[in-house]
Design a protein around this motif. Structure first.
Motif, PDB file in Angstrom:
ATOM      1  N   ARG A  93       0.825  -1.207   0.000  1.00 15.63           N
ATOM      2  CA  ARG A  93       0.000   0.000   0.000  1.00 15.63           C
ATOM      3  C   ARG A  93       0.862   1.261   0.000  1.00 15.63           C
ATOM      4  N   VAL A  94       1.942   1.235   0.745  1.00 10.71           N
ATOM      5  CA  VAL A  94       2.862   2.375   0.804  1.00 10.71           C
ATOM      6  C   VAL A  94       4.269   1.868   0.549  1.00 10.71           C
ATOM      7  N   TYR A  95       4.967   2.538  -0.363  1.00 11.11           N
ATOM      8  CA  TYR A  95       6.305   2.083  -0.735  1.00 11.11           C
ATOM      9  C   TYR A  95       7.239   3.282  -0.917  1.00 11.11           C
ATOM     10  N   PRO A  96       8.343   3.339  -0.162  1.00 17.27           N
ATOM     11  CA  PRO A  96       9.316   4.422  -0.327  1.00 17.27           C
ATOM     12  C   PRO A  96      10.285   4.109  -1.457  1.00 17.27           C
ATOM     13  N   PHE A  97      10.700   5.147  -2.195  1.00 17.12           N
ATOM     14  CA  PHE A  97      11.664   4.913  -3.274  1.00 17.12           C
ATOM     15  C   PHE A  97      12.435   6.199  -3.565  1.00 17.12           C
ATOM     16  N   GLU A  98      13.488   6.045  -4.341  1.00 17.32           N
ATOM     17  CA  GLU A  98      14.291   7.199  -4.749  1.00 17.32           C
ATOM     18  C   GLU A  98      14.307   7.290  -6.275  1.00 17.32           C
ATOM     19  N   PHE A  99      14.351   8.529  -6.743  1.00 18.36           N
ATOM     20  CA  PHE A  99      14.410   8.752  -8.188  1.00 18.36           C
ATOM     21  C   PHE A  99      15.214  10.029  -8.435  1.00 18.36           C
ATOM     22  N   GLU A 100      16.278   9.888  -9.186  1.00 20.98           N
ATOM     23  CA  GLU A 100      17.158  11.005  -9.524  1.00 20.98           C
ATOM     24  C   GLU A 100      17.584  11.801  -8.290  1.00 20.98           C
ATOM     25  N   GLY A 101      17.973  11.050  -7.251  1.00 27.04           N
ATOM     26  CA  GLY A 101      18.540  11.669  -6.062  1.00 27.04           C
ATOM     27  C   GLY A 101      17.538  12.217  -5.065  1.00 27.04           C
ATOM     28  N   LYS A 102      16.242  12.070  -5.322  1.00 25.60           N
ATOM     29  CA  LYS A 102      15.217  12.538  -4.389  1.00 25.60           C
ATOM     30  C   LYS A 102      14.419  11.362  -3.842  1.00 25.60           C
ATOM     31  N   SER A 103      13.907  11.520  -2.625  1.00 27.86           N
ATOM     32  CA  SER A 103      13.125  10.463  -1.983  1.00 27.86           C
ATOM     33  C   SER A 103      11.634  10.747  -2.136  1.00 27.86           C
ATOM     34  N   TYR A 104      10.879   9.681  -2.347  1.00 30.72           N
ATOM     35  CA  TYR A 104       9.430   9.793  -2.561  1.00 30.72           C
ATOM     36  C   TYR A 104       8.709   8.673  -1.821  1.00 30.72           C
ATOM     37  N   TRP A 105       7.395   8.838  -1.743  1.00 27.61           N
ATOM     38  CA  TRP A 105       6.527   7.796  -1.202  1.00 27.61           C
ATOM     39  C   TRP A 105       5.440   7.499  -2.226  1.00 27.61           C
ATOM     40  N   LEU A 106       5.281   6.239  -2.542  1.00 26.60           N
ATOM     41  CA  LEU A 106       4.201   5.795  -3.426  1.00 26.60           C
ATOM     42  C   LEU A 106       3.100   5.195  -2.565  1.00 26.60           C
ATOM     43  N   LYS A 107       1.890   5.672  -2.766  1.00 21.35           N
ATOM     44  CA  LYS A 107       0.732   5.132  -2.061  1.00 21.35           C
ATOM     45  C   LYS A 107      -0.280   4.690  -3.106  1.00 21.35           C
ATOM     46  N   GLN A 108      -0.837   3.509  -2.917  1.00 25.33           N
ATOM     47  CA  GLN A 108      -1.787   2.970  -3.879  1.00 25.33           C
ATOM     48  C   GLN A 108      -2.904   2.232  -3.145  1.00 25.33           C
ATOM     49  N   PRO A 109      -3.994   1.911  -3.854  1.00 25.08           N
ATOM     50  CA  PRO A 109      -5.105   1.226  -3.187  1.00 25.08           C
ATOM     51  C   PRO A 109      -4.644  -0.072  -2.532  1.00 25.08           C
ATOM     52  N   GLU A 110      -5.219  -0.347  -1.389  1.00 19.37           N
ATOM     53  CA  GLU A 110      -4.882  -1.575  -0.690  1.00 19.37           C
ATOM     54  C   GLU A 110      -5.485  -2.769  -1.426  1.00 19.37           C
ATOM     55  N   HIS A 111      -4.754  -3.882  -1.434  1.00 18.52           N
ATOM     56  CA  HIS A 111      -5.234  -5.114  -2.064  1.00 18.52           C
ATOM     57  C   HIS A 111      -5.387  -6.181  -0.979  1.00 18.52           C
ATOM     58  N   PRO A 112      -6.475  -6.124  -0.230  1.00 20.67           N
ATOM     59  CA  PRO A 112      -6.652  -7.101   0.855  1.00 20.67           C
ATOM     60  C   PRO A 112      -6.804  -8.514   0.313  1.00 20.67           C
ATOM     61  N   HIS A 113      -6.343  -9.486   1.085  1.00 26.53           N
ATOM     62  CA  HIS A 113      -6.491 -10.869   0.682  1.00 26.53           C
ATOM     63  C   HIS A 113      -6.929 -11.693   1.889  1.00 26.53           C
ATOM     64  N   GLY A 114      -7.478 -12.847   1.625  1.00 29.50           N
ATOM     65  CA  GLY A 114      -7.964 -13.696   2.712  1.00 29.50           C
ATOM     66  C   GLY A 114      -9.099 -13.032   3.467  1.00 29.50           C
ATOM     67  N   ILE A 115      -9.037 -13.129   4.793  1.00 31.44           N
ATOM     68  CA  ILE A 115     -10.083 -12.569   5.653  1.00 31.44           C
ATOM     69  C   ILE A 115     -10.136 -11.051   5.540  1.00 31.44           C
ATOM     70  N   GLN A 116      -9.011 -10.439   5.129  1.00 31.28           N
ATOM     71  CA  GLN A 116      -8.976  -8.984   4.998  1.00 31.28           C
ATOM     72  C   GLN A 116      -9.971  -8.488   3.943  1.00 31.28           C
ATOM     73  N   ARG A 117     -10.320  -9.339   2.991  1.00 27.66           N
ATOM     74  CA  ARG A 117     -11.299  -8.923   1.985  1.00 27.66           C
ATOM     75  C   ARG A 117     -12.662  -8.667   2.604  1.00 27.66           C
ATOM     76  N   LEU A 118     -12.957  -9.392   3.666  1.00 24.69           N
ATOM     77  CA  LEU A 118     -14.219  -9.179   4.369  1.00 24.69           C
ATOM     78  C   LEU A 118     -14.148  -7.966   5.279  1.00 24.69           C
ATOM     79  N   LEU A 119     -12.961  -7.739   5.862  1.00 26.05           N
ATOM     80  CA  LEU A 119     -12.804  -6.627   6.791  1.00 26.05           C
ATOM     81  C   LEU A 119     -12.648  -5.295   6.069  1.00 26.05           C
ATOM     82  N   LYS A 120     -12.080  -5.340   4.845  1.00 25.28           N
ATOM     83  CA  LYS A 120     -11.859  -4.111   4.079  1.00 25.28           C
ATOM     84  C   LYS A 120     -12.386  -4.282   2.652  1.00 25.28           C
ATOM     85  N   PRO A 121     -13.715  -4.363   2.500  1.00 21.23           N
ATOM     86  CA  PRO A 121     -14.274  -4.641   1.175  1.00 21.23           C
ATOM     87  C   PRO A 121     -14.289  -3.440   0.234  1.00 21.23           C
ATOM     88  N   PHE A 122     -14.063  -2.251   0.769  1.00 28.99           N
ATOM     89  CA  PHE A 122     -14.187  -1.047  -0.053  1.00 28.99           C
ATOM     90  C   PHE A 122     -12.883  -0.260  -0.099  1.00 28.99           C
TER      91      PHE A 122
END
Length: 236
Positions: free
Chosen positions: A18-47
């Motif tokens: 869901r959240v991933y830190p990375f570097e690009f051309e000497g600068k630091s960034y954070w990538l955030k994307q929709p969560e992909h729940p699996h297993g029981i988490q699909r029931l707990l986080k359906p939306f």
């Protein structure tokens, strides 16, 4: 290769993160994307995708109103990329810097929250893990509330108490807590602080009700005791 191109590669490689830190051309960034729940988490986080879309709309609103958030480089329905804006305040309070430096950071945060309120914006949960500091600049992340004009004072009051509770919860001394409160009161709308103290006074019976459990209290409850003890002694 552009930043957008590189982010596409990262999304393919780190689809489940869901959240991933990375570097690009000497600068630091954070990538955030929709969560992909699996297993029981699909029931707990359906939306999860709907929640991410709401977050994106909130970020766009904050950008429009020039809120102090980390610089946004990419924002769309499937990803959010922000520049790294430093460590959170909890990290700084636990680090090996001087007491004076820690107090400066806390003062900067108190001023920044009051300034956020002055511009009609509330955070919803301004705990120190959601406040970043870097070279004197404060940035807020993970906003939990949408500002509503008809209850803005109440929202600001909640922000105020949660911020101070967060200061009490971390590795801070009584002097640091007092100084941070004084700084916040100096810059905050007096009505907000008036309502905050009124709420503490109204519910101080909870403090006395829970007092017998103090010897067994853990971090969260201990912070509750410190919050009430500090405000009751200083202002009420």
């Amino acid at each position: 290769m552009t930043l957008a191109d590189y982010v596409e590669i990262l999304q393919a490689e780190h689809r489940m993160e869901r959240v991933y830190p990375f570097e690009f051309e000497g600068k630091s960034y954070w990538l955030k994307q929709p969560e992909h729940p699996h297993g029981i988490q699909r029931l707990l986080k359906p939306f999860s995708r709907a929640a991410f879309r709401r977050e994106i709309q909130r970020i766009k609103w904050l950008i429009l109103h020039k809120a102090p958030i980390p610089p946004v480089k990419i924002i769309n329905s499937h990803c959010l990329v922000m520049e790294d804006a430093g460590h959170n305040v909890r990290f700084w309070l636990e680090s090996d810097i001087t007491a004076a430096q820690k107090q400066r950071i806390l003062d900067d945060c108190a001023k920044a929250l009051a300034d956020l309120h002055e511009h009609g914006i509330v955070h919803g949960r301004p705990l120190l893990k959601d406040i970043l500091w870097q070279d004197g600049k404060v940035s807020f992340i993970d906003f939990e509330a949408v500002s509503h004009s008809h209850k803005l004072i109440w929202q600001k009051m909640r922000d105020a108490l949660l911020f101070i509770y967060g200061v009490c919860r971390e590795k801070t001394t009584p002097a640091q807590i007092q100084r941070t409160i004084d700084t916040f009161v100096c810059y905050e709308d007096s009505r907000v602080w008036h309502y905050a103290l009124a709420l503490v006074k109204k519910y101080r019976f909870l403090y006395y009700l829970l007092l017998p459990f103090k010897p067994l209290a853990k971090t969260d409850l201990l912070a509750f005791y410190v919050l009430f003890e500090t405000l009751l002694a200083k202002f009420l």
